[in-house]
Structure formats: C-alpha cells, structure tokens
Design an enzyme around this catalytic site. Structure first.
Site, mmCIF file in Angstrom:
data_model
loop_
_atom_site.group_PDB
_atom_site.id
_atom_site.type_symbol
_atom_site.label_atom_id
_atom_site.label_comp_id
_atom_site.label_asym_id
_atom_site.label_seq_id
_atom_site.Cartn_x
_atom_site.Cartn_y
_atom_site.Cartn_z
ATOM 1 N N LYS A 22 0.840 -1.220 0.000
ATOM 2 C CA LYS A 22 0.000 0.000 0.000
ATOM 3 C C LYS A 22 0.866 1.258 0.000
ATOM 4 O O LYS A 22 0.638 2.179 -0.772
ATOM 5 C CB LYS A 22 -0.906 0.004 1.246
ATOM 6 C CG LYS A 22 -1.549 1.356 1.506
ATOM 7 C CD LYS A 22 -2.374 1.381 2.769
ATOM 8 C CE LYS A 22 -1.640 1.672 4.040
ATOM 9 N NZ LYS A 22 -1.449 3.094 4.379
ATOM 10 N N ASN A 23 1.862 1.288 0.881
ATOM 11 C CA ASN A 23 2.620 2.533 1.036
ATOM 12 C C ASN A 23 3.619 2.770 -0.102
ATOM 13 O O ASN A 23 4.259 3.817 -0.161
ATOM 14 C CB ASN A 23 3.301 2.573 2.404
ATOM 15 C CG ASN A 23 2.273 2.758 3.509
ATOM 16 O OD1 ASN A 23 1.115 3.080 3.244
ATOM 17 N ND2 ASN A 23 2.685 2.544 4.756
ATOM 18 N N CYS A 115 -4.556 12.781 12.989
ATOM 19 C CA CYS A 115 -5.412 11.603 13.010
ATOM 20 C C CYS A 115 -5.153 10.860 14.313
ATOM 21 O O CYS A 115 -4.374 11.328 15.151
ATOM 22 C CB CYS A 115 -5.166 10.714 11.807
ATOM 23 S SG CYS A 115 -3.565 9.928 11.797
ATOM 24 N N ARG A 120 -0.128 14.996 12.205
ATOM 25 C CA ARG A 120 0.526 14.620 10.944
ATOM 26 C C ARG A 120 0.995 15.901 10.255
ATOM 27 O O ARG A 120 0.433 16.324 9.254
ATOM 28 C CB ARG A 120 -0.437 13.820 10.051
ATOM 29 C CG ARG A 120 -1.035 12.561 10.676
ATOM 30 C CD ARG A 120 -0.038 11.451 10.919
ATOM 31 N NE ARG A 120 0.475 10.830 9.732
ATOM 32 C CZ ARG A 120 -0.056 9.769 9.127
ATOM 33 N NH1 ARG A 120 -1.140 9.222 9.607
ATOM 34 N NH2 ARG A 120 0.496 9.248 8.060
ATOM 35 N N ASP A 306 4.558 0.599 11.965
ATOM 36 C CA ASP A 306 3.346 -0.036 11.442
ATOM 37 C C ASP A 306 3.194 -1.492 11.896
ATOM 38 O O ASP A 306 2.204 -2.146 11.550
ATOM 39 C CB ASP A 306 3.336 0.032 9.895
ATOM 40 C CG ASP A 306 3.156 1.452 9.386
ATOM 41 O OD1 ASP A 306 2.709 2.318 10.172
ATOM 42 O OD2 ASP A 306 3.478 1.711 8.212
ATOM 43 N N ARG A 398 -8.648 -0.571 4.309
ATOM 44 C CA ARG A 398 -7.812 0.465 3.700
ATOM 45 C C ARG A 398 -6.448 -0.100 3.315
ATOM 46 O O ARG A 398 -5.844 0.375 2.353
ATOM 47 C CB ARG A 398 -7.582 1.624 4.684
ATOM 48 C CG ARG A 398 -8.802 2.491 4.928
ATOM 49 C CD ARG A 398 -8.420 3.657 5.812
ATOM 50 N NE ARG A 398 -7.097 4.117 5.449
ATOM 51 C CZ ARG A 398 -6.168 4.531 6.303
ATOM 52 N NH1 ARG A 398 -6.430 4.585 7.586
ATOM 53 N NH2 ARG A 398 -4.983 4.918 5.885
HETATM 54 N N1 EPU Z 1 6.828 14.563 10.559
HETATM 55 C C1 EPU Z 1 7.098 15.873 10.841
HETATM 56 N N2 EPU Z 1 6.989 16.807 9.847
HETATM 57 C C2 EPU Z 1 6.636 16.448 8.575
HETATM 58 C C3 EPU Z 1 6.374 15.087 8.294
HETATM 59 C C4 EPU Z 1 6.482 14.167 9.323
HETATM 60 O O1 EPU Z 1 7.415 16.228 11.982
HETATM 61 O O2 EPU Z 1 6.581 17.322 7.725
HETATM 62 C C5 EPU Z 1 6.951 13.566 11.646
HETATM 63 C C6 EPU Z 1 5.646 12.807 11.887
HETATM 64 O O3 EPU Z 1 4.804 13.514 12.763
HETATM 65 C C7 EPU Z 1 6.150 11.521 12.478
HETATM 66 C C8 EPU Z 1 7.452 11.287 11.740
HETATM 67 O O4 EPU Z 1 7.828 12.568 11.204
HETATM 68 O O5 EPU Z 1 6.444 11.719 13.826
HETATM 69 C C9 EPU Z 1 7.399 10.282 10.617
HETATM 70 O O6 EPU Z 1 6.313 10.550 9.791
HETATM 71 P P1 EPU Z 1 6.378 10.269 8.224
HETATM 72 O O7 EPU Z 1 6.287 11.570 7.502
HETATM 73 O O8 EPU Z 1 7.528 9.396 7.894
HETATM 74 O O9 EPU Z 1 5.007 9.483 7.999
HETATM 75 P P2 EPU Z 1 4.181 9.506 6.663
HETATM 76 O O10 EPU Z 1 5.091 9.612 5.512
HETATM 77 O O11 EPU Z 1 3.065 10.484 6.768
HETATM 78 C C10 EPU Z 1 4.226 6.951 6.132
HETATM 79 C C11 EPU Z 1 3.223 5.841 6.039
HETATM 80 C C12 EPU Z 1 2.730 5.482 7.436
HETATM 81 C C13 EPU Z 1 3.927 5.069 8.289
HETATM 82 C C14 EPU Z 1 4.964 6.196 8.316
HETATM 83 C C15 EPU Z 1 6.220 5.844 9.070
HETATM 84 C C16 EPU Z 1 2.188 6.140 3.881
HETATM 85 C C17 EPU Z 1 0.957 6.448 3.100
HETATM 86 N N3 EPU Z 1 2.105 6.241 5.195
HETATM 87 O O12 EPU Z 1 3.523 8.059 6.691
HETATM 88 O O13 EPU Z 1 1.875 4.358 7.277
HETATM 89 O O14 EPU Z 1 3.508 4.770 9.589
HETATM 90 O O15 EPU Z 1 5.321 6.555 6.964
HETATM 91 O O16 EPU Z 1 6.819 4.736 8.531
HETATM 92 O O17 EPU Z 1 3.218 5.782 3.318
HETATM 93 C C18 EPU Z 1 0.118 2.900 7.808
HETATM 94 O O18 EPU Z 1 0.358 2.307 6.735
HETATM 95 O O19 EPU Z 1 -0.666 2.434 8.673
HETATM 96 C C19 EPU Z 1 0.758 4.178 8.058
HETATM 97 C C20 EPU Z 1 0.333 5.037 8.986
#
Ligand code: EPU
Length: 420
Positions: A22-23, A115, A120, A306, A398
């Site tokens: 998915k990701n 969320c 986020r 995850d 999802r």
């Molecule tokens: N963060 C910031 N600033 C930003 C972006 C992120 O402070 O601009 C922080 C977040 O709050 C968090 C950390 O950085 O504490 C990591 O977040 P990241 O941005 O890596 O998460 P994401 O890219 O939004 C993806 C996956 C998530 C998975 C995370 C971590 C997708 C669609 N989502 O989210 O997947 O948990 O990376 O590996 O790729 C799931 O599949 O259930 C899921 C939540």
C-alpha cells in the site's frame, strides 16, 4: 458498517501470498501525474485506499483504469487542486503535492490534519519544496505552492522523529523535473521510497542513492510513461508472521521480501518464533516457548511503527514483561485500551507500553481505531477464547487486501458481518 466476528483458538496453517505494498503504490500512483503519457502499474493491491487514490487522480483530470492487479493511469491534462473532501479521507494523499508542483509548477492541496495516531504535520514537506524555490502559503485549510522556476538545491529533511517517508517522496517527485541537482539529506530509507525512485527512474528520472540517507537527483526536462511492479507489502507480511506465531500455527508466506523484514524477523526470532527461509518462501512457526522482548520503533531499517500494535499482541501472550516504545508517532497506542478489554495487562508510561504478558485473552467486542490497530485486534481475536467482534473494520480494508479471505484460507474462523 462491517465488522469481523472472530471465533478464536484455531492455529493458522497453510500458505498465504503477500500483496503489493500500500505505502508504495500510493506515491507511485501520485508519480504518474508527472507525465502526460500512460503508466502501467502491476501488483496493485485491491484496497480502499488505492481506489481512493484512483478517485483523487481522476479528480485531478487523469484517466484511471483498474484491471485486476494492473492499473493504467494517463494524466494527459492535470489540474492542480487536491480537494478537502478528497484529501481529508486519506492522509497519504498529501503525496500529490510534489508531483503537481513538478508538473504544473503550482498546486493547491488540502492540509491533511491530524489523526488518531498523532499529529501529521507537513512542515518538512514544505521546507523541502521551499528549498527548490517554491513559495508556500496556507489559506482556507489548503496549502498553496507555486514556483515559476524549480531549481535543484541541498535539502535537509530530518525531523524530530527522524526522516519523513512521504516528505521524501514529495521532494523527490518535485525535484525530478527541477533544473539542476537536488541533494536530499536525511532522506527516508524505507523500501517504499526506493520503489518510488525505481519507478521514477523508469520514467526517465535521474536519481542516485535512494535507500540511503542521501539522495541525489539530476533534474530532467520531462518524464515519459513507464511500467512498474510494486514491491510486496512488508507490513502485511509482518502481520501474517505475527498472526502465525500468536496462534501457534504454521504459515508459509509467498512473495515476501525478507530483505525488507530484517528488523521484524530479528525481533521475532529473539522472541522465540521460528522463521525459516527457503528461496522465495518464508515459513513461520511459533517455536517451543515465547520470550518477552523489548521493541523500539524506528525509521527503516529499524522496527517499523506499522508493526508495533501487532507485536504488542504477541507480547501479551508471552509470560514476562516486555517494553514497547513508540518513537515515530506520539499517540499510536489506541489499541492498548481495546486489548485491555480482552484481558491484556498493558500500562502506558510516556512513549512506552509496559506489557505484562501471559494472561489469556478473552473475546470481546472491540473497536478498531486505525489500520494497524485493527490488524492487532484481529490477531488478538484469533487467539482469544470465545468470540471477538472487531468493529469499524473499514480501517483494515484500507490497507490489507482481502484479509478475511486470506485468514479463512489459513483456517481462521472469521466472518464479515454488519456492525450491530
Ligand atoms: N513529521 C514531521 N513533519 C513532517 C512530516 C512528518 O514532523 O513534515 C513527523 C511525523 O509527525 C512523524 C514522523 O515525522 O512523527 C514520521 O512521519 P512520516 O512523515 O515518515 O510518515 P508519513 O510519511 O506520513 C508513512 C506511512 C505510514 C507510516 C509512516 C512511518 C504512507 C501512506 N504512510 O507516513 O503508514 O507509519 O510513513 O513509517 O506511506 C500505515 O500504513 O498504517 C501508516 C500510517
């Protein structure tokens, strides 16, 4: 609304095939916006998030056609507005920002908001695109970005909790069509970032270092259509491995990438789970006795956030104390109180959950709060005495392709029923 009715106590036995990640597929779908030519993506999992991303691409003007596991996208003309009604349903849809900026030099995308797993923020995404020359403005709940010229730059994307996966994806997708060289420092190293970089490369992008903390991009003038097969879902694989171990079963995974699962395999082995690899197959059995382990979630190649909730269920079954520390998302412990309703003894101390394992779980009605928490509750239901009703399983649809069918094929007694 659907829920799962699970009659626990059956060890899972048999073979299961792991679906596409998915990701990986979500940012790859977004990347198709970078070219007017058709792109073909294979091993696309049938998930509500994927269908939803298809809707988003359509709303941006792309032609999107699903044919079983193959998806074709042709984004001949694209408009740059990611509507609130679309983006709010799936936080991952923020990854349309980078490709829209790359292709159109401007975009307006609804802010995703927080969320249940925590805030986020997208400050790092915005910092990244600003470094490439974009102006960013928040207005009416939307982030508006524009850059008459996108120019390569050095971008540091490390944040409080380490690198950002979708932030890296966004900056990567904006930079492939920028002028000159972009160097992303403290880039996320997740296999999903590598998969995206491989897809972009097959579209004509020039990218080096994906999978390491430094990614170098030499901007090109345009990208062309490409074909790509999505990597297998390492989180789905880990979930089935844990379900096999938790139920005392014997499950062979087909198609999992063990090289993407090193931290999970290492921790499960430390916990006494037997994992044998034979070619492309991975056989998981419980082993004689489970042992408590301490787990800390970390960016890749560390233990994935995850898989934290699912691992916690295994530790509730393991006599002794295990400490599970969540370092990526601040409030990703919504499953703890629901597991408590099934008899688990878990106390939260700051970012850590202290699990006193060994007490039997008993079936109860429980409520899924997010995707991975739902998977954990399903595993708990498979182990518990009696019947567990996991409500709000739209969360699980999802991100897990036909999980009820896959579990039933392994002998589980799972029914999809109307929520009472
Ligand atoms: N963060 C910031 N600033 C930003 C972006 C992120 O402070 O601009 C922080 C977040 O709050 C968090 C950390 O950085 O504490 C990591 O977040 P990241 O941005 O890596 O998460 P994401 O890219 O939004 C993806 C996956 C998530 C998975 C995370 C971590 C997708 C669609 N989502 O989210 O997947 O948990 O990376 O590996 O790729 C799931 O599949 O259930 C899921 C939540």
């Amino acid at each position: 609304m659907d829920s799962f009715k699970i009659r626990g106590g059956v060890p899972l036995r048999g073979d299961v095939t792991i679906s596409g990640a998915k990701n990986s597929v979500l940012p790859i779908m977004a990347a198709t916006l970078l070219t007017p030519e058709p792109c073909v993506i294979r091993r696309v999992p049938n998930l509500s998030d994927v269908k939803f991303m298809g809707e988003i691409l359509r709303s941006l003007g792309a032609e999107v056609a699903f044919d079983k596991e193959t998806l074709t996208v042709k984004a001949e003309r694209v408009n740059g507005v990611g509507d609130y009604e679309m983006v709010r349903k799936m936080r991952g849809s923020i990854c349309i920002l980078g490709p829209l900026l790359g292709r159109l030099r401007k975009a307006k995308v609804s802010l995703p908001g927080g969320c249940v797993i925590g805030a986020r923020p997208i400050d790092l995404h915005l910092k990244g695109v600003r470094a490439l020359g974009a102006k960013t403005r928040i207005q009416g709940g939307y982030v508006c970005v524009s850059a008459p010229r996108l120019t390569g730059a050095e971008v540091f994307l490390g944040g409080r909790s380490g690198p950002t996966v979708l932030g890296t994806a966004n900056v990567l997708m904006a930079s492939v069509l920028a002028e000159g060289v972009t160097i992303i420092q403290s880039a996320a190293c997740e296999p999903e970032v590598v998969d995206l970089a491989n897809f972009l490369t097959s579209m004509g992008a020039r990218i080096q270092g994906a999978g390491s903390p430094t990614i170098t991009v030499h901007g090109v003038k345009e990208l062309h259509g490409a074909e790509h097969e999505v990597i297998p879902d390492r989180i789905e694989a880990a979930t089935f491995m844990i379900a096999a171990a938790a139920t005392g079963g014997d499950v062979t995974l087909h198609g999992a990438r063990t090289d993407h699962l090193t931290a999970v395999i290492d921790k499960l082995r430390e916990a006494g789970v037997r994992i044998e690899r034979s070619g492309a197959l991975l056989k998981v059995t419980r082993g004689r006795k489970l042992k408590p382990v301490d787990v800390t979630t970390l960016p890749y190649a560390g233990f994935p956030t995850d898989v934290q909730a699912q691992m916690m269920v295994l530790m509730t079954l393991t006599p002794g104390i295990s400490i599970i520390t969540e370092r990526i998302f601040e409030s990703r412990f919504m499953h703890v109180s629901e597991l408590g309703r099934m008899g688990a003894e878990i106390a939260i101390e700051g970012p850590s959950a202290i699990v006193k394992g060994g007490a039997p779980l008993s079936g109860a009605p429980v409520m899924a709060s997010d995707l991975r928490a739902s998977a954990a509750l399903v595993i708990a239901g498979l182990v518990a005495d009696g019947t567990t009703q996991v409500n709000r399983i739209y969360h699980i649809d999802r991100g897990y392709e036909s999980i009820d069918d896959k579990l039933r094929s392994l002998g589980a007694r799972v029914e999809r029923v109307e929520e009472p």
